[in-house]
Motif scaffolding. Structure first.
Motif, PDB file in Angstrom:
ATOM      1  N   SER A 241       0.832  -1.203   0.000  1.00 15.33           N
ATOM      2  CA  SER A 241       0.000   0.000   0.000  1.00 15.33           C
ATOM      3  C   SER A 241       0.872   1.259   0.000  1.00 15.33           C
ATOM      4  O   SER A 241       0.557   2.237  -0.690  1.00 15.33           O
ATOM      5  N   LEU A 242       1.957   1.248   0.755  1.00 13.63           N
ATOM      6  CA  LEU A 242       2.861   2.400   0.773  1.00 13.63           C
ATOM      7  C   LEU A 242       3.465   2.631  -0.613  1.00 13.63           C
ATOM      8  O   LEU A 242       3.570   3.773  -1.079  1.00 13.63           O
ATOM      9  N   LEU A 243       3.863   1.535  -1.264  1.00 13.93           N
ATOM     10  CA  LEU A 243       4.420   1.645  -2.614  1.00 13.93           C
ATOM     11  C   LEU A 243       3.375   2.181  -3.583  1.00 13.93           C
ATOM     12  O   LEU A 243       3.673   3.041  -4.427  1.00 13.93           O
ATOM     13  N   LEU A 244       2.142   1.693  -3.469  1.00 20.01           N
ATOM     14  CA  LEU A 244       1.074   2.131  -4.368  1.00 20.01           C
ATOM     15  C   LEU A 244       0.729   3.603  -4.154  1.00 20.01           C
ATOM     16  O   LEU A 244       0.461   4.336  -5.118  1.00 20.01           O
ATOM     17  N   PHE A 245       0.726   4.050  -2.889  1.00 24.25           N
ATOM     18  CA  PHE A 245       0.481   5.472  -2.634  1.00 24.25           C
ATOM     19  C   PHE A 245       1.592   6.325  -3.252  1.00 24.25           C
ATOM     20  O   PHE A 245       1.328   7.397  -3.820  1.00 24.25           O
ATOM     21  N   ALA A 246       2.838   5.863  -3.153  1.00 24.51           N
ATOM     22  CA  ALA A 246       3.955   6.593  -3.756  1.00 24.51           C
ATOM     23  C   ALA A 246       3.816   6.634  -5.278  1.00 24.51           C
ATOM     24  O   ALA A 246       4.043   7.679  -5.911  1.00 24.51           O
ATOM     25  N   LEU A 247       3.438   5.496  -5.874  1.00 19.43           N
ATOM     26  CA  LEU A 247       3.222   5.453  -7.322  1.00 19.43           C
ATOM     27  C   LEU A 247       2.084   6.370  -7.737  1.00 19.43           C
ATOM     28  O   LEU A 247       2.137   7.028  -8.783  1.00 19.43           O
ATOM     29  N   PHE A 248       1.039   6.409  -6.920  1.00 15.39           N
ATOM     30  CA  PHE A 248      -0.102   7.276  -7.203  1.00 15.39           C
ATOM     31  C   PHE A 248       0.330   8.742  -7.252  1.00 15.39           C
ATOM     32  O   PHE A 248       0.004   9.470  -8.202  1.00 15.39           O
ATOM     33  N   LEU A 249       1.077   9.188  -6.241  1.00 16.26           N
ATOM     34  CA  LEU A 249       1.526  10.573  -6.206  1.00 16.26           C
ATOM     35  C   LEU A 249       2.453  10.889  -7.378  1.00 16.26           C
ATOM     36  O   LEU A 249       2.376  11.967  -7.982  1.00 16.26           O
ATOM     37  N   ARG A 250       3.321   9.937  -7.716  1.00 16.84           N
ATOM     38  CA  ARG A 250       4.221  10.146  -8.847  1.00 16.84           C
ATOM     39  C   ARG A 250       3.434  10.228 -10.156  1.00 16.84           C
ATOM     40  O   ARG A 250       3.727  11.076 -11.015  1.00 16.84           O
TER      41      ARG A 250
END
Length: 474
Positions: A241-250
């Motif tokens: 989930s942390l990785l996905l949130f980072a990908l989302f912001l990017r």
């Protein structure tokens, strides 16, 4: 259609229809709390499934809310309002006729999706149909409608369940939406005029998909992990989930650089004041879990029926309504101090409930005080956070704040509900329920204390747009 000084000639006839659409989504978030014990028994649902009944609705609503507003801008707000009402009615029918916990969860997901299509059209239509001189009055009625739905939901749920018409109980909290929704649909056909944005923003399906996956990867293990004994896959999902949130912001930042219309304007998040406001928002609505755990304590621990459980929330409701009526002059007098003080008042109210868990009068005092704190905190939060950005970003910022509120609501039930059930364990006696309830409520007190301190930092350098007024939408 664009707003004019004269306004839509049928605007005051259309307003009750729009307010009905504003009433249903928050009502169905709060009304379900009082029915969860009945649902759990009738459908043989697990504790995790009862948490998902609330958090799944809030999560899908959060993810789709901004997209729902853009769909209205693109294809017509009247059209999306009618589609949203129709979808909400059909999803409510599925919930009311649910034959299993999984069927109910499917219905709740569809309800959240329909609510996301419906709710944004209400505020947008009010702003288009009413001239500027009448908008404050219409928005005040809108805010009052939201507040009534949020605070009276459990009382109404208790009355409906206690009525037990035709041998049904919890089903009525969903089936009551049918006549209300059908009436709103008919009124919408008759009184609403079509409007759309001349330069509507494009959709962001990539951002929506990433945010959906990130939230699912966060909420699902938080709810399910406790019952499964926290196996390795739950920790893997939380990490993902942390990785996905980072990908989302990017992804959102890249979309903005290429001239797209992202769900979230990452540049606003780089604004320290606004980012702090979003953090406060996320912490504030964790308190939505209070109604969930309070209903579980009253029904599971004290053996109260649904009607008495709903009526037990009346002191909180009365405190909220009092604060809502007096919020404007208080905010004017106290300025930016209103938000941290109101959060502190709510924390004190919850602490009084904890201290007086076995004393009815102390409990009622705590409920009134916490309701007053909540009633002052909600509008002052909106003003403080939205006032931290330039007026030209107010629309986008309000969408981000409302989305943050829904994410916080889903997390509140997942996290604090998990604390409640973990503390309760296998015990089912009143003392165990009281301990679980006060432990969960203690988490809320700590959260409110922390965000009250953070909220005291908001507005130190002045307010960019102190006149911004955005009614809450949940």
């Amino acid at each position: 259609m664009t707003p004019t000084d004269a306004g839509d000639p049928r605007r005051w006839l259309a307003l009750p229809v729009l307010l009905t659409g504003a009433f249903l989504p928050p009502l169905d978030f709060f009304i379900v709390n009082v029915a969860l014990p009945s649902i759990r028994g009738a459908l043989h649902a697990s504790a995790a499934q009862t948490q998902f009944v609330i958090s799944a609705y809030a999560a899908i609503y959060a993810v789709c809310l901004i997209t729902g507003g853009r769909l209205g801008d693109l294809f017509g707000r009247r059209r999306l309002f009618l589609l949203g009402i129709a979808g909400f009615v059909m999803a409510s029918l599925l919930c009311g006729l649910a034959w299993s916990a999984d069927a109910l969860l499917a219905g709740r997901l569809l309800q959240g999706l329909a609510a996301a299509a419906l709710a944004p059209q209400v505020l947008a239509s009010i702003r288009v149909m009413f001239p500027s001189a009448e908008q404050p009055r219409a928005l005040a009625l809108y805010a009052a409608t939201f507040g009534l739905a949020a605070t009276l939901g459990q009382v109404l749920g208790g009355v409906l369940i206690a009525a037990g018409w035709w041998g049904m109980s919890w089903q009525w909290i969903f089936l009551v939406n049918l006549p209300v929704g059908i009436a709103a649909f008919a009124g919408g056909l008759r009184w609403l005029r079509e409007s759309r944005e001349a330069q509507a923003k494009k959709l962001d399906p990539g951002g929506m998909a990433l945010l959906s996956m990130a939230l699912a990867a966060l909420v699902y293990p938080l709810v399910e992990g406790r019952e499964q004994g926290w196996p390795s896959w739950t920790w893997a999902m939380l990490g993902a989930s942390l990785l996905l949130f980072a990908l989302f912001l990017r992804f959102e930042a890249k979309l903005a650089r290429h001239g797209g219309a992202p769900l979230v304007d990452v540049s606003l998040l780089r604004h320290g004041e606004f980012m702090l406001g979003i953090v406060v928002t996320l912490g504030f609505y964790l308190t939505s879990a209070f109604m969930f755990t309070y209903a579980a304590y009253l029904q599971g621990g004290l053996g109260r029926d649904a009607l008495h459980t709903g009526l037990a929330t009346l002191p909180f409701t009365l405190g909220y309504l009092f604060a809502s009526v007096t919020a404007a002059p208080v905010m004017h007098r106290l300025g930016r101090a209103t938000l941290p003080l109101s959060l502190a008042v709510q924390a004190v109210g919850f602490a009084l409930i904890i201290a007086g868990i076995r004393n009815a009068s102390a409990m009622q005092t705590g409920l009134i005080v916490s309701g007053i704190g909540f009633g002052f905190a909600f509008p002052s939060l909106m003003r403080a956070v939205l006032g931290s950005v330039d007026a030209r970003h107010a629309g986008l910022a309000s969408g981000m704040v409302i989305t943050a509120l829904q994410i916080s609501a889903a997390l509140g039930v997942a996290v604090i509900g998990g604390v409640f059930y973990s503390t309760l364990g296998a015990a089912r006696d009143p003392s165990a329920y009281a301990h679980a309830f006060t432990t969960g409520l203690g988490c809320n007190v700590v959260a409110l204390a922390v965000i009250a301190l953070l909220a005291s930092l908001l507005g130190r350098h002045g307010v960019a747009n102190a006149s911004v007024q955005v009614a809450p939408e949940a």
